[in-house]
Enzyme design. Sequence first.
Site, PDB file in Angstrom:
ATOM      1  N   HIS A 160       1.625   4.305  -2.933  1.00  0.00           N
ATOM      2  CA  HIS A 160       1.524   5.759  -2.700  1.00  0.00           C
ATOM      3  C   HIS A 160       2.651   6.542  -3.372  1.00  0.00           C
ATOM      4  CE1 HIS A 160      -1.984   6.309  -0.339  1.00  0.00           C
ATOM      5  NE2 HIS A 160      -1.567   5.702   0.750  1.00  0.00           N
ATOM      6  N   GLU A 212      -5.908   7.173  -1.343  1.00  0.00           N
ATOM      7  CA  GLU A 212      -6.184   5.971  -0.541  1.00  0.00           C
ATOM      8  C   GLU A 212      -6.930   4.873  -1.307  1.00  0.00           C
ATOM      9  OE1 GLU A 212      -4.385   5.678   1.741  1.00  0.00           O
ATOM     10  OE2 GLU A 212      -3.987   7.674   2.529  1.00  0.00           O
ATOM     11  N   HIS A 224       0.839  -1.208   0.000  1.00  0.00           N
ATOM     12  CA  HIS A 224       0.000   0.000   0.000  1.00  0.00           C
ATOM     13  C   HIS A 224       0.878   1.264   0.000  1.00  0.00           C
ATOM     14  CE1 HIS A 224      -3.691   2.280   1.373  1.00  0.00           C
ATOM     15  NE2 HIS A 224      -2.750   3.098   1.817  1.00  0.00           N
ATOM     16  N   GLU A 225       1.893   1.269   0.860  1.00  0.00           N
ATOM     17  CA  GLU A 225       2.750   2.461   0.956  1.00  0.00           C
ATOM     18  C   GLU A 225       3.600   2.638  -0.309  1.00  0.00           C
ATOM     19  OE1 GLU A 225       2.024   4.586   3.121  1.00  0.00           O
ATOM     20  OE2 GLU A 225       0.813   3.272   4.366  1.00  0.00           O
TER      21      GLU A 225
HETATM   22 ZN   LIG Z   1      -2.613   5.041   2.356  1.00  0.00          ZN
END
Ligand SMILES: [Zn+2]
Length: 255
Positions: A25, A44, A21-22
């Site tokens: 980003h 998100e 997830h990071e």
């Molecule tokens: Zn996030």
Amino acid sequence: MYSEKSVSGKRDQRWQIVITHEIAHQWFGDAVTESDWDDVWLSEGFATYFTLLFTEHSKGKDEFVAGLKASREQISKYLQSNPDAPVVHNQLTDMSKVTSTLTYQKGAWTLHMLRTMIGDTNFQKGVQSYYKKYFNSNATTIDFRNEMEQASGANLQAFFSQWLYQTGMPKIKGHWSWSDKKMELTLTLEQTQAESFSFSLEVGITTEANGLPEIKKVSINSKKSTVTFQLKKKPVAVSLDPQTVLLAQFELSQK
Ligand SMILES: [Zn+2]
């Protein structure tokens, strides 16, 4: 966020998800940043969906679908206690409400439905051109919609408005029945949620025991609908959304 101790070499499942997830980003959130907190799903929802896409790539379809189902469950639970919450806010002033299950999970599900609707190739083309155009800069939900419309040639206004600005999700309740005389399957469906939704619904019809369902697409544009299918054989099972492509709750029984 994660710390250096999260990368332990133990291949812990939860940390794998957090780290993926990071990393996502770095593209969506860092390189392309939403112009306003109201559009935080552009960070998100993207990081959540791209984590699921990494699961699809690394672990296969079953794990991907399990992730989508778990996400759908979270959205449905969240909406029970927050029925008025949209994904994209309108000039939100309460900063404690900026992110929610919806900006993560419903945002991710919106991308999944968009990908299903316009196809993998157009989806990739649109996301890539969106990234390229807004690299090291800021974008709004409308900027993203414009890129996806250009890539797919589809008008996505109603789709974006229904899934991102409107509240709720469809709750579909239905029955199916079979007529030997007409060799016809009848499906009666009702949307029981407060809001109106229009969507393409996949119906899985299985006519052989242990066979795979044949997928038929039905366009649903009203609260109550009746659909019939002429078949060569009596179905042994009928299911709604067998490929997990619609954000909805389903309840189907045989009459
Ligand atoms: Zn996030």
